[in-house]
Design an enzyme around this catalytic site. Structure first.
Site: not given
Lengths: 335, 335
Positions: A57, A219
C-alpha cells in the site's frame, strides 16, 4: 507479470533495504527488521504513535513515519498483517514513557495481532491505547460501522495524532484527537483493474476491462456494485452520493479532501477526479479546507482512485496544517 | 482503456481545472489557460524560471512550479509541445525585469516553439536565455550529445536554477548554474509496458509481456535494446553500465540520485530498484548526497523506471538542499 523486483518472495525485504538506504532518518529495530521507526521516536515524555499493516500500500504505512507523524511502524508481508511481535516491538520503539497510541485499520489479522501485542506491552510496562479506523463507507452499512475497513482516512488520523503528540498532548488527548479525526472521516474507492501479488504471480480477483467496481477494498474485497465505467464527473458524483449522507456532511461544512490513486492511475487522472469532486462539493455548499492529491494509499499496481473526506473543526484543521515531514505527506513552509 | 477521465480530447483542460482547484498558490494566465504560474512569479528583480512540455508526464512539468523552483510553465497537449505563444506568455508571467531562464528538454517541437517564443519575448523587451536538457544517455551516443532527449534530469536543473534565482543570482549566473547542473547529469529508463494516450485509445508502441526495453524514451521512443526482463539487481547494473562511463562518474564522486517510476510502477518497486542502485554505487565508490524516489517524471500509465545521476560539487549540493515547495518536490525542515 513484468515487474521491477528480485525474488518475488522477498519484495518486502528488498523494499525495506531501499527505503532505509534512501531515508537516513528512518531505522529498523536492532532485533526486528520488520519494525521501522523515525530517529526521533521514543523521545522522553512525548506520546508515541504506532501504526502497521500489510505491505503493498506504499507509501502507506511506512511512508507516514516521520516528523510530527507516526513514530514507528510494524511492516507485514504483502496484504498481510504484521506479526504481534512486530507491533509489540514498534510500541517499544515509539514509547518515551508517556504511552503509545496504536492507530491502525480494521482488518481481522491486524485486530488480533494488535490485541496480542498490547498484552506483551503490558508486561513491558508500556501503556498502549488502540484506535481502529473504519473510514471505508462502502465496506458495511452505517448501522454496522464497526465492520468497516480502514483505508486512506488513516492518513488523517495519523496526521492529527502526530501533530497533537508533537505539541505535548497526553496519551488520552492524542487518542481522543485520533478518534475524533477518524470518526469525522469517510472514504470510498473505485477500482478499474486488479493487481498482482508478486509471490502469487496472478491477480486474485478480476475487473473486466471497461468495468469499474464501486467500493472496492484495498485488497480487492468486493465493493457495492460493478458497472460499466462512467466519466470522471459521474464517478465523483457516485462516490459523494455514498460519502455525503453517511457521516453526514452538510451545507456549510468545511472538509479535508484526499484523492489518492490506487497505484497505476496517472496523476493527471487523479487531478481530473479532484476537479470533479471539488465541483460537486461546491454545489453542495461544502468548503475544502485542506487537500492532498497523489498516490497516498495504494494497492500495488491497481488502477483506480479513492476519495476521503474529513469534516473539519478548528482543532482538526489546526492539526492538519501543523508542519510534518515524511515520504507520504509533508506540510510546512519552504522558506 | 479503462480510465478516470471525461472527454478524452479534454484531459489536459480537466487536469488543469483540478490542479488549480487543489493548489491556490498556482494560477492560469488571464488570457492563456495553457500557462500556469506561481503566485510569486514575476517578482521584481528576481530572475524568472520557465519550463514547458507535453502533458502526460505529471508531476512534470506543472508540478515543479513552486517556491524557489519554476515560476511559470507552458502546458502542451499530451506528449506534444506547448505552442510558441504559450512559451511566450510563460516568459511574461515569469519576468520580473531581470530576465528569464527557459529550461526545457530537447524535443523538436519544444526547440522550435521556444525559439519562436524567444523572438516574441524580444519584441516585448524580455531577455530570455534557454538551456536545453540532454540528460537521456540512451538516446544518442556520447559524441552526439546534442541529439539526446531531456528527461528526469530536468528536475535537477529546475531545482538548482530555482535555488539560485531565489538567492538573488543574475540571469547569467542562473543560466550558468542550470547548464552546469544538466551537464553534470545523466539519465536512463527501462520500460516494462506501453501507455495509451486517451484521445488515441490504444498504445502507439508495444512492449511484449516479459520483455523490458532499455533506454526507452518518455513517449515510447525506441531504446538501446529489448531483452527479457531481468531482476531489479541486474536492471540497476545495466542502467549504471550505461550511465557511469558516460559522464563519466568516478570513484570518490558524490552524486544526486533520482529514481522515478514511469506511472504504473508501484512505489515498492521503485524502492527495490533504489536499493540495488545504491548498492552498485557503493561498490563503485560513489557516495549519494541527495536523493528522491517516486513518480517524479512519468509517461501516463507506462510501467518502468528511470535512474538519474548528477555529479555534485559544493555549489550543486547546496542548491539541491535549498528549501523549495511544489507538487513534485519539497525540500525543507518540517519544524
Amino acid at each position: 507479470m513484468n515487474r521491477v523486483i528480485n525474488n518475488p518472495d522477498l519484495v518486502v525485504e528488498d523494499m525495506l533495504r531501499g527505503i532505509l538506504a534512501a531515508h537516513p532518518e528512518l531505522r529498523a529495530a536492532a532485533d526486528n527488521p520488520r519494525v521501522v521507526s523515525h530517529v526521533n521516536a521514543g523521545q522522553k515524555g512525548r506520546v508515541g504513535i504506532v501504526t502497521g499493516g500489510g505491505s503493498g500500500h506504499e507509501p502507506a504505512f511506512i511512508g507516514y513515519v516521520g516528523e510530527h507523524l507516526v513514530d514507528a511502524v510494524a511492516v507485514g508481508e504483502i496484504f498481510s498483517s504484521p506479526t504481534a511481535k512486530s507491533f509489540a516491538d514498534a510500541f517499544k520503539a515509539a514509547d518515551g514513557g508517556a504511552g503509545v497510541a496504536c492507530l491502525y485499520g480494521n482488518y481481522a489479522g491486524d485486530n488480533m495481532n494488535v490485541k496480542m501485542a498490547m498484552r506483551m506491552a503490558e508486561r513491558d510496562g508500556i501503556r498502549v491505547v488502540p484506535v481502529v479506523a473504519n473510514d471505508d463507507a462502502a465496506s458495511a452499512p452505517p448501522e454496522e460501522i464497526a465492520k468497516r475497513r480502514g483505508v486512506a482516512g488513516e492518513i488523517v488520523m495519523w496526521k492529527v495524532a502526530g501533530a497533537c503528540a508533537a505539541q505535548g498532548a497526553s496519551l488520552d488527548e492524542v487518542v481522543s484527537a485520533a478518534r475524533h479525526a477518524i470518526e469525522s472521516t469517510r472514504s470510498i474507492g473505485i477500482g478499474l483493474s486488479a493487481c498482482t501479488i508478486p509471490a502469487v504471480g496472478k491477480a486474485n480477483f478480476t475487473i473486466k476491462d471497461g468495468d469499474m467496481e464501486v467500493g472496492i477494498g484495498h485488497h480487492g474485497e468486493p465493493g457495492i456494485e460493478v458497472q460499466r465505467t462512467v466519466p470522471a464527473k459521474d464517478m465523483a458524483k457516485r462516490m459523494l452520493d455514498t460519502l455525503l449522507p453517511d457521516l453526514p456532511f452538510a451545507r456549510g461544512d468545511k472538509v479535508a479532501l484526499l484523492v489518492s490513486g490506487l497505484g497505476a492511475t496517472p496523476l493527471m487522472e487523479q487531478y481530473i477526479l479532484y476537479g470533479e469532486v471539488a465541483d460537486c462539493l461546491r454545489e453542495a455548499g461544502i468548503e475544502i479546507g485542506f487537500s492532498r492529491v497523489g498516490n497516498l494509499f495504494t494497492s500495488l499496481e491497481m488502477m483506480g482512485v479513492t476519495v476521503t473526506l474529513t469534516r473539519l473543526d478548528e482543532r482538526l484543521s489546526r492539526a492538519l496544517h501543523h508542519p510534518c515531514r515524511s515520504i507520504g505527506i509533508t506540510v510546512g513552509d519552504a522558506a
